[in-house]
Scaffold this motif. Structure first.
Motif, PDB file in Angstrom:
ATOM      1  N   GLY A 148       0.811  -1.214   0.000  1.00 21.72           N
ATOM      2  CA  GLY A 148       0.000   0.000   0.000  1.00 21.72           C
ATOM      3  C   GLY A 148       0.842   1.260   0.000  1.00 21.72           C
ATOM      4  N   GLY A 149       2.145   1.105   0.212  1.00 26.86           N
ATOM      5  CA  GLY A 149       3.046   2.252   0.174  1.00 26.86           C
ATOM      6  C   GLY A 149       3.009   3.110   1.414  1.00 26.86           C
ATOM      7  N   VAL A 150       2.642   2.510   2.548  1.00 30.92           N
ATOM      8  CA  VAL A 150       2.520   3.258   3.805  1.00 30.92           C
ATOM      9  C   VAL A 150       3.091   2.415   4.951  1.00 30.92           C
ATOM     10  CG1 VAL A 150       0.503   4.615   3.121  1.00 30.92           C
ATOM     11  CG2 VAL A 150       0.196   2.325   4.074  1.00 30.92           C
TER      12      VAL A 150
ATOM     13  N   THR B 253      -5.890   1.499  -2.354  1.00 27.41           N
ATOM     14  CA  THR B 253      -5.199   1.244  -3.617  1.00 27.41           C
ATOM     15  C   THR B 253      -3.741   0.934  -3.321  1.00 27.41           C
ATOM     16  OG1 THR B 253      -4.740   3.606  -3.873  1.00 27.41           O
ATOM     17  CG2 THR B 253      -6.702   2.735  -4.982  1.00 27.41           C
ATOM     18  N   GLY B 254      -3.095   0.253  -4.245  1.00 25.37           N
ATOM     19  CA  GLY B 254      -1.685  -0.074  -4.090  1.00 25.37           C
ATOM     20  C   GLY B 254      -0.789   1.055  -4.574  1.00 25.37           C
ATOM     21  N   TRP B 255       0.475   1.016  -4.140  1.00 24.60           N
ATOM     22  CA  TRP B 255       1.370   2.112  -4.515  1.00 24.60           C
ATOM     23  C   TRP B 255       1.642   2.121  -6.017  1.00 24.60           C
ATOM     24  CZ3 TRP B 255       6.271   1.779  -6.725  1.00 24.60           C
ATOM     25  CH2 TRP B 255       6.888   0.526  -6.728  1.00 24.60           C
ATOM     26  N   LEU B 256       1.691   0.964  -6.633  1.00 23.33           N
ATOM     27  CA  LEU B 256       1.899   0.937  -8.077  1.00 23.33           C
ATOM     28  C   LEU B 256       0.672   1.457  -8.817  1.00 23.33           C
ATOM     29  CD1 LEU B 256       3.856  -2.401  -8.633  1.00 23.33           C
ATOM     30  CD2 LEU B 256       4.637  -0.085  -9.187  1.00 23.33           C
ATOM     31  N   THR B 257      -0.495   1.169  -8.300  1.00 19.71           N
ATOM     32  CA  THR B 257      -1.707   1.715  -8.907  1.00 19.71           C
ATOM     33  C   THR B 257      -1.673   3.236  -8.883  1.00 19.71           C
ATOM     34  OG1 THR B 257      -3.040  -0.203  -8.312  1.00 19.71           O
ATOM     35  CG2 THR B 257      -4.227   1.854  -8.689  1.00 19.71           C
TER      36      THR B 257
ATOM     37  N   THR C 123       1.363  11.421  -3.464  1.00 17.27           N
ATOM     38  CA  THR C 123       0.222  10.604  -3.910  1.00 17.27           C
ATOM     39  C   THR C 123       0.569   9.122  -3.869  1.00 17.27           C
ATOM     40  OG1 THR C 123      -0.577  12.356  -5.368  1.00 17.27           O
ATOM     41  CG2 THR C 123      -1.300  10.116  -5.865  1.00 17.27           C
ATOM     42  N   VAL C 124       1.759   8.801  -4.322  1.00 14.65           N
ATOM     43  CA  VAL C 124       2.152   7.388  -4.390  1.00 14.65           C
ATOM     44  C   VAL C 124       2.459   6.843  -2.998  1.00 14.65           C
ATOM     45  CG1 VAL C 124       3.780   5.746  -5.399  1.00 14.65           C
ATOM     46  CG2 VAL C 124       3.069   7.761  -6.715  1.00 14.65           C
ATOM     47  N   PHE C 125       3.176   7.671  -2.206  1.00 15.45           N
ATOM     48  CA  PHE C 125       3.591   7.232  -0.869  1.00 15.45           C
ATOM     49  C   PHE C 125       3.126   8.249   0.175  1.00 15.45           C
ATOM     50  CE2 PHE C 125       7.073   5.600  -3.684  1.00 15.45           C
ATOM     51  CZ  PHE C 125       6.745   4.252  -3.595  1.00 15.45           C
ATOM     52  N   PRO C 126       1.889   8.179   0.603  1.00 15.97           N
ATOM     53  CA  PRO C 126       1.378   9.147   1.578  1.00 15.97           C
ATOM     54  C   PRO C 126       2.220   9.158   2.850  1.00 15.97           C
ATOM     55  CG  PRO C 126      -0.416   7.832   0.645  1.00 15.97           C
ATOM     56  CD  PRO C 126       0.862   7.212   0.170  1.00 15.97           C
ATOM     57  N   GLY C 127       2.597  10.374   3.271  1.00 18.50           N
ATOM     58  CA  GLY C 127       3.351  10.505   4.513  1.00 18.50           C
ATOM     59  C   GLY C 127       4.821  10.200   4.399  1.00 18.50           C
ATOM     60  N   LEU C 128       5.328  10.100   3.193  1.00 12.42           N
ATOM     61  CA  LEU C 128       6.741   9.759   3.031  1.00 12.42           C
ATOM     62  C   LEU C 128       7.660  10.830   3.602  1.00 12.42           C
ATOM     63  CD1 LEU C 128       9.037   8.016   1.826  1.00 12.42           C
ATOM     64  CD2 LEU C 128       8.749   9.291  -0.328  1.00 12.42           C
TER      65      LEU C 128
ATOM     66  N   THR D  22       9.636  17.406  -6.334  1.00  7.01           N
ATOM     67  CA  THR D  22       8.570  16.440  -6.072  1.00  7.01           C
ATOM     68  C   THR D  22       7.428  17.095  -5.315  1.00  7.01           C
ATOM     69  OG1 THR D  22       9.592  15.731  -3.998  1.00  7.01           O
ATOM     70  CG2 THR D  22      10.235  14.556  -5.999  1.00  7.01           C
ATOM     71  N   THR D  23       6.274  16.502  -5.445  1.00  8.05           N
ATOM     72  CA  THR D  23       5.101  17.005  -4.725  1.00  8.05           C
ATOM     73  C   THR D  23       4.538  15.895  -3.875  1.00  8.05           C
ATOM     74  OG1 THR D  23       3.636  16.370  -6.553  1.00  8.05           O
ATOM     75  CG2 THR D  23       4.546  18.595  -6.588  1.00  8.05           C
TER      76      THR D  23
END
Length: 429
Positions: free
Chosen positions: A136-138, A145-149, A407-412, A428-429
Motif C-alpha cells: 500500500g506504500g505506507v 489502492t496499491g502504490w503501483l496503482t 500521492t504514491v507514498f502518503p506521509g513519506l 517532487t510534490t
C-alpha cells in the motif's frame, strides 16, 4: 482449464471485436505510441521475509557471530561468504551468500546494488499486515489502492495496450484498484478459449463505462494485440518456443508456471513484444524459514540459488533493453538476529532490497548500517535505517519521471535519494 471471471469478461469482449473485423488483427492499436521508448519497472516481491543477514552477511559483527552458532556465514572455510566491495558500515566485512554467486558477477559489473537495513519504518512482524502496508506504500493504516496503482494513475502510465501486468494468477496488493493491470501467469493461456460464435452476445454485456466494463475493454485489446504480436489469433494456439538472448539460462523453464524463472520469461517476452509494458510484478515465496533454514545447503540456499540464477538470466536476456529496465526486489521484513531451536529464524525487522538494471549505480551497498550491538537493535533485531519507500521513490523520480510522491507514498516526507539509480532529480510534490 476453467475460466475466471476476468477471463470471461475479456473473452466476451474480445470475441465481439474479433467477429466484427473478421480478422485475427483488429488494427495496430496504440501500442506503437509507447513501444521501444518507455522505462520499465519490474517489482519482485520475496514473500515470507528473507533473511537479509545471511544474504549480505556482516560476518565480523560480534553479535552476529554470537547469535548464530550454526546459521551464519564465515570469513573463511566451507561456510565462507563472497566478499562484497564497497560495503556500508565502518569496517564491517559483508559477505554475499555463496549460493548467490551469479549475483556477484552482476554486482562487480556495476549492474546490481544492495540496500541493507531497509524496511517498514514502523515495526510489524505479521506477514499479512506487513505485506499489505508495504504494497500500500505506507507504514501504517492500509490503503484502498496499491502504490503501483497510484504511480500508474498519477503518471498517466495506464495508456497503451498492456501497460501493467502481474506475472501471476492474481494481482498483488501493489496493484489493487488498477483498471489497466492484467494478471497473466503465463502467455500460453493468454487467450480466450471457447466458441467464437458466442462472442458478440457476450460482448454486449460489457459495453458500459464502469470499472468492470473498462477493465474488460482494456483486456480485449491486450489479448488481441499480444496474440497478434505473437503471431496467433486471439483465441490462442501454440506458443512459439522462447529462446533467451545472450546465452541466458533461467533456473526454471517457461512451462513451470508459478516459478520465478517462468514469470521472468513471461515478462521478458512481453518486453520484447513491444506492447507498451511499463510496470510488471512477480512474486516468489518460500522465504519464511522458521524451521530447517539451512546455511549453504537446504531451503534457504536453494531459494537464493534460484533467485540469483534467474536474475542473472533476466539481465543477460535483456541485453537490448537494459538501460530501460529496472528490477527491484523487496520483502516484508527480515529475520531475527538470533537463530531459533528449530534450525531457523523467526520474523525480524530490517532486511535487504536489490536493485538491478543497466541504469543502476551498482557494485556497492546502500543504506546506513546501524550495527548489531544490543543498544542498536530494534526489538532484538536489525533496525530499519532506510524507509523502503525512499528506494522506490528514487526509481520513480529518476527513471520513471513521476514526481508525485505524496500521492504514491502518503506521509513519506522529504524525498531523499540514495543515489542507487542514474537520472536527474526533479521537484517532487
Amino acid at each position: 482449464m476453467p475460466l475466471t471471471r476476468r477471463q470471461f469478461v475479456v473473452g466476451s469482449s474480445l470475441a465481439a471485436a474479433y467477429a466484427a473485423t473478421g480478422t485475427a488483427r483488429i488494427g495496430g492499436l496504440v501500442y506503437g505510441q509507447t513501444a521501444g521508448t518507455n522505462e520499465i519497472l519490474v517489482v519482485l516481491y520475496l514473500r515470507g521475509g528473507i533473511d537479509g543477514l545471511n544474504f549480505a552477511a556482516p560476518v565480523n559483527e560480534p553479535n552476529y557471530v554470537a547469535s548464530r552458532s550454526t546459521l551464519r556465514l564465515r570469513e573463511s572455510g566451507t561456510d565462507a561468504g563472497l566478499p562484497l566491495a564497497n560495503p556500508i558500515g565502518n569496517g564491517v566485512d559483508f559477505r554475499l551468500h555463496p549460493s548467490a554467486r551469479p549475483l556477484l558477477d552482476l554486482y562487480q559489473a556495476g549492474a546490481l546494488a544492495i540496500v541493507h537495513a531497509v524496511g517498514l519504518t514502523v515495526a510489524n512482524r505479521s506477514h499479512f499486515d506487513a505485506q499489505s502496508l508495504m504494497e500500500g506504500g505506507v507504514p501504517t493504516a492500509r490503503q484502498q489502492t496499491g502504490w503501483l496503482t497510484r504511480h500508474i494513475t498519477s503518471s498517466g502510465g495506464q495508456g497503451g495496450v498492456l501497460p501493467t501486468v502481474a506475472a501471476s494468477s492474481s494481482l498483488p496488493g501493489a496493484l489493487i484498484g488498477s483498471g489497466s493491470a492484467i494478471a497473466m501467469p503465463n502467455l500460453a493461456n493468454f487467450a480466450l478459449p471457447g466458441d467464437p460464435t458466442i462472442f458478440p452476445a457476450m460482448t454486449r454485456m460489457y459495453t458500459g463505462t464502469t470499472p468492470l466494463h473498462m477493465a474488460g475493454f482494456n483486456a480485449i485489446h491486450a489479448i488481441q494485440s499480444v496474440n497478434s504480436a505473437i503471431g496467433r489469433p486471439p483465441t490462442g494456439g501454440t506458443l512459439p518456443a522462447y529462446t533467451p538472448e545472450n546465452g541466458a539460462t533461467y533456473a526454471q523453464p517457461e512451462t513451470q508456471t508459478g516459478s520465478l524463472g517462468a514469470a521472468l520469461i513471461t515478462i521478458a517476452r512481453l518486453i520484447k513484444l513491444d506492447v507498451g509494458l511499463r510496470v510488471a510484478t512477480l512474486d516468489v515465496g518460500g522465504w519464511d524459514t522458521h524451521n530447517n533454514q539451512g546455511l549453504t545447503t537446504g531451503t534457504y540456499a536453494n531459494n537464493v540459488d534460484s533467485l540469483a540464477r534467474n536474475l542473472l538470466a533476466f539481465y543477460n536476456d535483456m541485453v537490448r533493453y537494459r538501460q530501460r529496465v529496472t528490477l527491484v526486489a523487496m520483502s516484508e521484513f527480515g529475520r531475527t538476529l538470533r537463530e531459533n531451536q528449530s534450525g531457523g529464524t523467526d520474523h525480524g525487522r530490517a532486511s535487504i532490497m536489490l536493485v538491478l538494471g543497466g541504469s543502476v549505480n551498482g557494485g556497492r551497498m546502500f543504506g546506513r548500517w546501524p550495527g548489531l550491538s544490543s543498544n542498536a537493535l530494534d526489538g532484538g533485531d536489525l533496525a530499519v535505517t532506510t524507509d523502503y519507500r525512499q528506494v522506490l521513490a528514487e526509481i520513480l523520480v529518476r527513471r520513471l519521471r513521476n514526481t508525485q510522491l505524496s500521492t504514491v507514498f502518503p506521509g513519506l516526507g522529504a524525498y531523499q535519494p540514495l543515489g542507487i539509480v542514474q537520472g536527474n532529480d526533479l521537484p517532487t510534490t
